[in-house]
Design a protein around this motif. Structure first.
Motif, PDB file in Angstrom:
ATOM      1  N   UNK A  95      -4.223  17.291  -0.210  1.00 61.54           N
ATOM      2  CA  UNK A  95      -3.601  16.002   0.123  1.00 61.54           C
ATOM      3  C   UNK A  95      -4.420  14.800  -0.334  1.00 61.54           C
ATOM      4  N   UNK A  96      -5.757  14.915  -0.316  1.00 59.67           N
ATOM      5  CA  UNK A  96      -6.573  13.799  -0.784  1.00 59.67           C
ATOM      6  C   UNK A  96      -6.353  13.547  -2.274  1.00 59.67           C
ATOM      7  N   UNK A  97      -6.227  14.623  -3.044  1.00 55.10           N
ATOM      8  CA  UNK A  97      -5.961  14.479  -4.479  1.00 55.10           C
ATOM      9  C   UNK A  97      -4.597  13.850  -4.711  1.00 55.10           C
ATOM     10  N   UNK A  98      -3.596  14.298  -3.952  1.00 52.63           N
ATOM     11  CA  UNK A  98      -2.254  13.739  -4.080  1.00 52.63           C
ATOM     12  C   UNK A  98      -2.255  12.250  -3.736  1.00 52.63           C
ATOM     13  N   UNK A  99      -2.959  11.890  -2.671  1.00 51.82           N
ATOM     14  CA  UNK A  99      -2.999  10.481  -2.257  1.00 51.82           C
ATOM     15  C   UNK A  99      -3.633   9.605  -3.331  1.00 51.82           C
ATOM     16  N   UNK A 100      -4.719  10.046  -3.914  1.00 52.98           N
ATOM     17  CA  UNK A 100      -5.393   9.253  -4.933  1.00 52.98           C
ATOM     18  C   UNK A 100      -4.541   9.118  -6.190  1.00 52.98           C
ATOM     19  N   UNK A 101      -3.782  10.157  -6.501  1.00 51.82           N
ATOM     20  CA  UNK A 101      -2.860  10.042  -7.627  1.00 51.82           C
ATOM     21  C   UNK A 101      -1.725   9.077  -7.307  1.00 51.82           C
ATOM     22  N   UNK A 102      -1.221   9.108  -6.081  1.00 55.24           N
ATOM     23  CA  UNK A 102      -0.157   8.188  -5.696  1.00 55.24           C
ATOM     24  C   UNK A 102      -0.624   6.743  -5.801  1.00 55.24           C
ATOM     25  N   UNK A 103      -1.852   6.478  -5.369  1.00 56.97           N
ATOM     26  CA  UNK A 103      -2.402   5.127  -5.468  1.00 56.97           C
ATOM     27  C   UNK A 103      -2.560   4.711  -6.928  1.00 56.97           C
ATOM     28  N   UNK A 104      -2.941   5.652  -7.763  1.00 63.87           N
ATOM     29  CA  UNK A 104      -3.091   5.354  -9.185  1.00 63.87           C
ATOM     30  C   UNK A 104      -1.745   5.041  -9.815  1.00 63.87           C
ATOM     31  N   UNK A 105      -0.732   5.852  -9.533  1.00 63.94           N
ATOM     32  CA  UNK A 105       0.606   5.621 -10.087  1.00 63.94           C
ATOM     33  C   UNK A 105       1.206   4.322  -9.565  1.00 63.94           C
ATOM     34  N   UNK A 106       0.859   3.966  -8.325  1.00 66.03           N
ATOM     35  CA  UNK A 106       1.413   2.740  -7.730  1.00 66.03           C
ATOM     36  C   UNK A 106       0.944   1.493  -8.455  1.00 66.03           C
ATOM     37  N   UNK A 160       2.589  -7.418  -5.505  1.00 64.16           N
ATOM     38  CA  UNK A 160       2.891  -5.984  -5.509  1.00 64.16           C
ATOM     39  C   UNK A 160       2.183  -5.327  -4.331  1.00 64.16           C
ATOM     40  N   UNK A 161       2.887  -4.479  -3.627  1.00 60.11           N
ATOM     41  CA  UNK A 161       2.252  -3.758  -2.530  1.00 60.11           C
ATOM     42  C   UNK A 161       2.975  -2.440  -2.285  1.00 60.11           C
ATOM     43  N   UNK A 162       2.219  -1.502  -1.781  1.00 59.15           N
ATOM     44  CA  UNK A 162       2.701  -0.151  -1.492  1.00 59.15           C
ATOM     45  C   UNK A 162       2.954  -0.014   0.000  1.00 59.15           C
ATOM     46  N   UNK A 163       4.029   0.694   0.361  1.00 63.75           N
ATOM     47  CA  UNK A 163       4.336   0.906   1.772  1.00 63.75           C
ATOM     48  C   UNK A 163       5.127   2.201   1.929  1.00 63.75           C
ATOM     49  N   UNK A 164       5.193   2.688   3.154  1.00 68.88           N
ATOM     50  CA  UNK A 164       5.993   3.864   3.471  1.00 68.88           C
ATOM     51  C   UNK A 164       7.232   3.429   4.239  1.00 68.88           C
ATOM     52  N   UNK A 165       8.249   4.276   4.266  1.00 69.61           N
ATOM     53  CA  UNK A 165       9.534   3.909   4.861  1.00 69.61           C
ATOM     54  C   UNK A 165       9.404   3.765   6.381  1.00 69.61           C
ATOM     55  N   UNK A 166      10.238   2.901   6.944  1.00 68.79           N
ATOM     56  CA  UNK A 166      10.274   2.700   8.388  1.00 68.79           C
ATOM     57  C   UNK A 166      10.956   3.872   9.074  1.00 68.79           C
ATOM     58  N   UNK A 219       9.187   2.881  -7.591  1.00 73.22           N
ATOM     59  CA  UNK A 219       8.775   1.523  -7.913  1.00 73.22           C
ATOM     60  C   UNK A 219      10.019   0.633  -7.962  1.00 73.22           C
ATOM     61  N   UNK A 220       9.969  -0.514  -7.279  1.00 68.10           N
ATOM     62  CA  UNK A 220      11.106  -1.416  -7.251  1.00 68.10           C
ATOM     63  C   UNK A 220      10.736  -2.754  -7.887  1.00 68.10           C
ATOM     64  N   UNK A 221      11.667  -3.280  -8.686  1.00 68.50           N
ATOM     65  CA  UNK A 221      11.534  -4.610  -9.273  1.00 68.50           C
ATOM     66  C   UNK A 221      12.441  -5.549  -8.494  1.00 68.50           C
ATOM     67  N   UNK A 222      11.869  -6.547  -7.830  1.00 64.09           N
ATOM     68  CA  UNK A 222      12.636  -7.426  -6.960  1.00 64.09           C
ATOM     69  C   UNK A 222      12.268  -8.886  -7.244  1.00 64.09           C
ATOM     70  N   UNK A 223      13.030  -9.788  -6.633  1.00 67.69           N
ATOM     71  CA  UNK A 223      12.703 -11.203  -6.699  1.00 67.69           C
ATOM     72  C   UNK A 223      13.092 -11.888  -7.991  1.00 67.69           C
ATOM     73  N   UNK A 224      13.968 -11.283  -8.787  1.00 69.64           N
ATOM     74  CA  UNK A 224      14.402 -11.875 -10.056  1.00 69.64           C
ATOM     75  C   UNK A 224      15.848 -12.325  -9.912  1.00 69.64           C
ATOM     76  N   UNK A 225      16.130 -13.570 -10.269  1.00 72.21           N
ATOM     77  CA  UNK A 225      17.464 -14.154 -10.113  1.00 72.21           C
ATOM     78  C   UNK A 225      18.361 -13.712 -11.272  1.00 72.21           C
ATOM     79  N   UNK A 226      19.017 -12.580 -11.104  1.00 75.99           N
ATOM     80  CA  UNK A 226      19.867 -12.026 -12.154  1.00 75.99           C
ATOM     81  C   UNK A 226      21.072 -12.917 -12.428  1.00 75.99           C
ATOM     82  N   UNK A 303       6.774   1.201  -3.887  1.00 73.34           N
ATOM     83  CA  UNK A 303       5.948   0.081  -4.338  1.00 73.34           C
ATOM     84  C   UNK A 303       6.885  -1.024  -4.789  1.00 73.34           C
ATOM     85  N   UNK A 304       6.745  -2.197  -4.196  1.00 70.95           N
ATOM     86  CA  UNK A 304       7.527  -3.361  -4.594  1.00 70.95           C
ATOM     87  C   UNK A 304       6.722  -4.203  -5.571  1.00 70.95           C
TER      88      UNK A 304
END
Length: 395
Positions: A95-106, A160-166, A219-226, A303-304
């Protein structure tokens, strides 16, 4: 794509991915275009991040900071959407390896684009029969990724910030179907249990005994006035007197990273020729339901990456990571118009931006010496005739 956030402060569990904030508010003035100020290409930014001589923050964690973790290469990458798939036993059991990879991908952003597609239909003779065929007049894209950074060369992304679902949010939590977390239906006065952190979800994934399972980073792209940009793009193309069918789209690549547990079935499902063999032989009608109901998915990490946010401390004014939509349009409008008139089918870059700065539609280039000068004069002349008489209509 999404709407701008209503606040600049992330949720309590959110993990900021930037090193310092940026303060750029709405400014309708077009930025003065200088060669040194142009944002780097995405590929150039990746190369500079991987350079050993640079002290700037990397897009992902420096492997030197994790001497016991080797950052893995993806098993396969989706050519159309850029989704990365990983298949490695260490990500299933450590799990520690998975977490560090997730942070890297984020720390790697999604890749949003503004795409303009113009088409028209015409009658053609095919084997003695007339049939209507769709013809592409232009297919122009501009990448928005550099504008997610306040400093693209140093990879500083303030929003940009990483979070888990509510707990009360519907999501796949090691399940086939979306469910809510425990205690989501409790009265708020009683108090809700804290939602799991990234580390806890990594432990739950590795501890799962499911035969087929996957851990997903979204990964989500937000805050852009389409709506604003779509309206300006339509006005821009119509100003060229284009009479065809115009589509303004906002595709986003590199939105997902998916980790599958290592087994033969998952290896087969990620092998391209096996996928196409199942599709062509229609065995996908049996394999798809099997894989869907057998795979337990953990779609709980997001990640937003915000193009802008709304700053409640400044009367709700929009706060941009780099430039506003209006400034972006003022910067790229001429290059896009030029590419449309030249019927390009490509992604525009700094070269197109610089060329457009001296691409005012006149016939002065006819005096240029050599064949290249006459060729450029002809291109400009054709664009002006099209702009005056109309072009791209159905026939």
């Amino acid at each position: 794509m999404g709407k701008p956030s209503l606040q600049t402060r992330p949720s309590d569990d959110g993990m900021s991915l930037h090193t310092q904030p940026g303060d750029r508010f709405l400014d309708d003035d077009a930025p003065e275009l200088q060669v040194d100020d142009l944002p780097p290409l995405y590929e150039d930014a990746i190369e500079s991040a991987n350079g050993s001589s640079s002290n700037a923050p990397l897009l992902g964690p420096d492997p030197a900071n994790f001497p016991h973790v080797h950052l893995l290469d993806p098993f396969s990458v989706d050519a159309k959407y850029g989704t990365e798939y990983y298949l490695d036993e260490s990500l299933d059991t450590e799990p520690e390896t998975l977490e560090k990879h997730m942070l890297s991908w984020a720390k790697r952003p999604p890749r949003p684009f503004v795409r303009l597609l113009g088409t028209h239909s015409e009658m053609v003779d095919s084997s003695g029969k007339k049939e209507r065929k769709t013809v592409t007049d232009f297919d122009v894209q501009v990448e928005l990724t550099p504008y997610l950074y306040s400093d693209a060369t140093r990879h500083i992304a303030p929003f940009s910030h990483l979070y888990t679902v509510e707990n009360e949010e519907l999501a796949r939590r090691g399940t086939v179907f979306r469910t809510r977390g425990p205690g989501a239906s409790q009265n708020i006065e009683i108090g809700l249990p804290e939602k799991p952190t990234l580390a806890e979800w990594c432990h739950r994934y590795c501890a799962s005994h499911a035969g087929l399972k996957s851990m997903v980073l979204q990964r989500r792209f937000i805050g852009f006035d389409e709506l604003f940009v779509r309206r300006r793009m339509i006005e821009l193309v119509h100003s060229t007197n284009y009479r065809g069918h115009l589509q303004v789209e906002f595709p986003v690549r590199d939105q997902r990273v998916e980790v599958f547990n290592k087994c033969k079935i998952n290896q087969w499902r990620l092998t391209g020729w096996i996928f196409w063999l199942c599709t062509l032989t229609l065995t996908v009608l049996f394999t798809w339901p099997y894989l869907f109901f057998r795979t337990k998915r953990f779609e709980v990490v997001r990640v937003d990456w915000a193009y802008s946010v709304v700053d409640t401390s400044h009367d709700g004014r929009k706060k941009y990571a780099s430039i506003s939509e209006e400034q972006w349009y003022n910067m790229w409008g001429r290059a896009i118009s030029r590419a449309v008139l030249q019927k390009q089918q490509s992604t525009l870059d700094q070269h197109d931006l610089l060329m457009a700065e001296g691409a005012a539609p006149d016939f002065s280039s006819a005096s240029a010496e050599g064949a290249l000068g006459f060729l450029m004069a002809g291109v400009v002349a054709m664009g002006e005739v099209n702009r005056h008489l109309g072009w791209g209509g159905d026939s």
